[in-house]
Design an enzyme around this catalytic site. Structure first.
Site, short mmCIF file in Angstrom:
data_model
loop_
_atom_site.label_atom_id
_atom_site.label_comp_id
_atom_site.label_asym_id
_atom_site.label_seq_id
_atom_site.Cartn_x
_atom_site.Cartn_y
_atom_site.Cartn_z
CD GLU A 196 9.12 -6.03 7.24
OE1 GLU A 196 8.89 -4.91 6.73
OE2 GLU A 196 8.83 -6.33 8.42
CG HIS A 215 -4.58 -36.07 16.18
ND1 HIS A 215 -4.83 -37.29 16.75
CD2 HIS A 215 -5.56 -35.87 15.26
CE1 HIS A 215 -5.90 -37.82 16.18
NE2 HIS A 215 -6.36 -36.99 15.28
CD GLU A 237 -1.99 -4.46 11.34
OE1 GLU A 237 -0.77 -4.72 11.46
OE2 GLU A 237 -2.53 -4.34 10.22
CE LYS A 280 -3.50 2.36 2.74
NZ LYS A 280 -4.52 2.30 3.77
CE LYS A 294 5.58 -0.99 10.08
NZ LYS A 294 4.62 -0.26 9.24
N GLY A 301 -4.92 -1.74 4.78
CA GLY A 301 -4.08 -2.85 4.31
C GLY A 301 -4.73 -4.21 4.53
NE ARG A 302 -6.54 -3.91 10.62
CZ ARG A 302 -5.90 -2.74 10.77
NH1 ARG A 302 -4.74 -2.56 10.18
NH2 ARG A 302 -6.43 -1.78 11.49
O1 F6P Z 1 3.11 -3.04 9.79
C1 F6P Z 1 1.74 -3.14 9.66
C2 F6P Z 1 1.29 -2.83 8.26
O2 F6P Z 1 1.21 -1.45 8.08
C3 F6P Z 1 -0.04 -3.50 7.96
O3 F6P Z 1 -1.11 -2.81 8.44
C4 F6P Z 1 0.03 -3.62 6.49
O4 F6P Z 1 -0.92 -4.54 6.00
C5 F6P Z 1 1.45 -4.07 6.31
O5 F6P Z 1 2.17 -3.34 7.28
C6 F6P Z 1 2.02 -3.86 4.95
O6 F6P Z 1 2.00 -2.51 4.56
P1 F6P Z 1 2.20 -2.10 3.07
O7 F6P Z 1 1.10 -2.71 2.27
O8 F6P Z 1 2.15 -0.60 3.06
O9 F6P Z 1 3.53 -2.61 2.62
#
Ligand code: F6P
Length: 534
Positions: free
Chosen positions: A202, A371, A340, A196, A500, A254-255
């Site tokens: 990452e 199990h 979240e 987003k 972060k 995002g979620r």
């Molecule tokens: O760190 C949390 C977050 O902001 C989530 O809410 C989001 O889905 C994820 O990181 C990834 O963010 P982005 O889509 O901006 O890379």
């Protein structure tokens, strides 16, 4: 007396009764379930009775859930800490008109959807190729909401997958991208960078690794990259051509984003028609959520059951137990969606909450969990409300017998949680096996199940794209209702920020460029260990 207090008294009065006794009412199962078409949500195996349900519904009414729901659908800025609308529902209701800040946002949503469809058709038909020919593999690089939704759904809808193979890379741990890319041919692979913000460390790190991998094999690596983001500037700066950039607005959390371009990898896998059926399922749940009376409203009742178990009964966690192997990633998806969104400590106005907002959500598919951790669910001291999900039919016509066994196991678990096994029953069984005296006494005690443990079951005919859409929208609305009742903002996530920031500051400490001075003793010792052994 507030409704919360009345609920608490009601709980005190009813906590020791047997849920099983509520079934003396022959209409209990029917009266304490809700339907949407062929989907049935059964919450009769909980300790909620008529009076309790009325109070829970009063809680929703007092909190103004209906008005807040309409404010959400109308595009009002209900995400108050970020001043944003919350409109993921618009992504699955393409014919609607939704006005945000005086502008109908839907023409752009429809245009992006049409571009996604055209691109997917081209990739799937082979009209759009990689530099080595037809695209065989798609790698979605994203994390959190830019990964969990499509990754979960790609497994859930694998019987419908007839496009390129899709792979998901999220972790900054190089192990994941190395293992994912190793067997792939870069010349026939499409990489989607899904973020987003297009700043997430990452994702950007993995995207650079993928670009270097691609560069080593093809002349025009940019040709095999697509991007999904709200930032056209940043995707351009990364070198992705606007033709293959699929944008969305900041009013999609995002979620909550898998319904739009973040679902590109899913659409590539199952095709636009199945993707649209998924959207239609979500839209059907939206319509139900907006129109069904509260006591018949599946998202509202799922939320109220959640409130009853966590805030009123004090059960700290809830287990999501899909008896559906293809929903194996649903618990992980719901962990982000629920924790979240509602893992908060202050109300919308910044006041400290009087009660904890969100339970810990966890789970695994059945029958595997049986199990592993069901021992604690049945005999542990703490009560874990269980949420079962079950399809009446599987996708394997030759393995009907196995599906019947799966169904029997799911139903057996909720029955066992409800009934339990008394000391008398356990003693009689052990006596039948020849035990007597002190040994009988001792052994029988280990075989007692307290029972009276609550569970709900969501049951549907088959896990189709439409049904998956219904399920995901159901859980989204559950989060909304719980958040509205608790007065929190379910749509921000400030709790992820501190880690972060500290990770950014620790980067040069780990490499040794900056000293660990000023850090706590534990962190200093851990850094020292890493430096000594790296
Ligand atoms: O760190 C949390 C977050 O902001 C989530 O809410 C989001 O889905 C994820 O990181 C990834 O963010 P982005 O889509 O901006 O890379």
């Amino acid at each position: 007396m507030s409704v919360w207090q009345r609920l608490s008294f009601h709980h005190d009065r009813t906590r020791d009764r047997k849920i099983l006794d509520l079934f003396d009412d022959p209409k209990r199962a029917e009266g304490f379930s809700a339907r949407l078409g062929d989907m049935l949500f059964d919450y009769s195996k909980t300790n909620i009775d008529l009076a309790g349900r009325d109070l829970l519904i009063a809680l929703a009414e007092d909190a103004g859930v209906a008005a807040r729901r309409e404010a959400m659908f109308a595009g009002e800025p209900i995400n108050e800490t970020e001043g944003r609308a919350v409109l993921h529902t618009a992504l699955r209701n393409l014919d609607a008109s939704v006005v945000v800040d005086g502008t109908d946002v839907m023409p752009e949503v429809r245009d992006t959807h049409a571009r996604m469809v055209a691109f997917c058709k081209d990739v799937r038909s082979g009209a759009y190729t990689g530099q080595g020919g037809r695209i065989r593999d798609v790698v979605n690089i994203g994390i959190g909401g830019s990964d969990l939704g499509p990754a979960m759904a790609a497994i859930a809808l694998s019987p419908y997958a007839d496009g390129p193979r899709v792979h998901f890379v999220s972790n900054v741990d190089g192990a994941q991208i190395a293992e994912t890319l190793a067997p792939l041919d870069p010349t026939t692979t499409l990489v989607i960078v899904a973020s987003k913000t297009f700043t997430t460390i990452e994702t950007m790190t993995n995207a650079e690794t993928a670009r270097a991998w691609m560069k080593s094999a093809v002349d025009l690596p940019a040709m095999q990259f697509a991007a999904v983001s709200t930032s056209a500037e940043r995707t351009a700066a990364f070198g992705i051509t606007p033709e293959r950039v699929f944008g969305f607005a900041d009013w999609v959390g995002g979620r909550y984003s898998m319904w739009g371009p973040i679902g590109l990898s899913l659409m590539l896998s199952v095709g636009p028609e199945n993707f649209d059926a998924f959207l239609a399922g979500g839209a059907a749940m939206d319509a139900h959520f907006r129109t069904a009376p509260l006591s018949q409203n599946i998202p509202v009742m799922l939320a109220l059951v959640g409130i009853w178990h966590h805030q009123i009964c004090g059960h700290a966690t809830r287990a999501v137990l899909p008896y559906d192997q293809r929903l194996s990633r649903l618990p992980a998806y719901l962990q982000q969606l629920e924790m979240e969104s509602n893992g908060k400590r202050v109300a919308m106005d910044g006041a400290t909450l009087e009660r904890t907002a969100g339970p810990v959500v966890w789970g695994e598919p059945g029958t595997n969990g049986q199990h592993a951790f069901y021992q604690l669910i049945h005999q542990g001291q703490q009560v874990v409300p269980c949420e079962f999900l079950l399809a009446a039919q599987g996708h394997e016509p030759d393995l009907v017998r196995q599906h019947q066994l799966l169904v029997a196991n799911c139903l057996a678990q909720s029955e066992a949680l409800l009934r339990g096994r008394s000391l008398e029953e356990a003693t009689a069984r052990m006596a039948d096996q020849g035990l007597s005296g002190a040994e009988l006494d001792r052994q029988a005690r280990h075989r007692v199940f307290p029972g009276n443990r609550p569970s709900t079951t969501l049951i549907y005919p088959k896990l189709t794209p439409f049904v998956l859409g219904q399920i995901i929208a159901l859980y989204e609305h559950r989060v909304f209702v719980e958040g509205a009742i608790l007065g929190i903002n379910s749509y921000d996530q400030w709790g992820v920020e501190l880690g972060k920031e500290l990770a950014t500051a620790l980067g040069p400490v780990v490499t040794g460029e900056v000293s660990a001075e000023g850090k706590d003793g534990s962190t200093r010792a851990l850094v020292e260990f890493v430096r000594a052994h790296a």
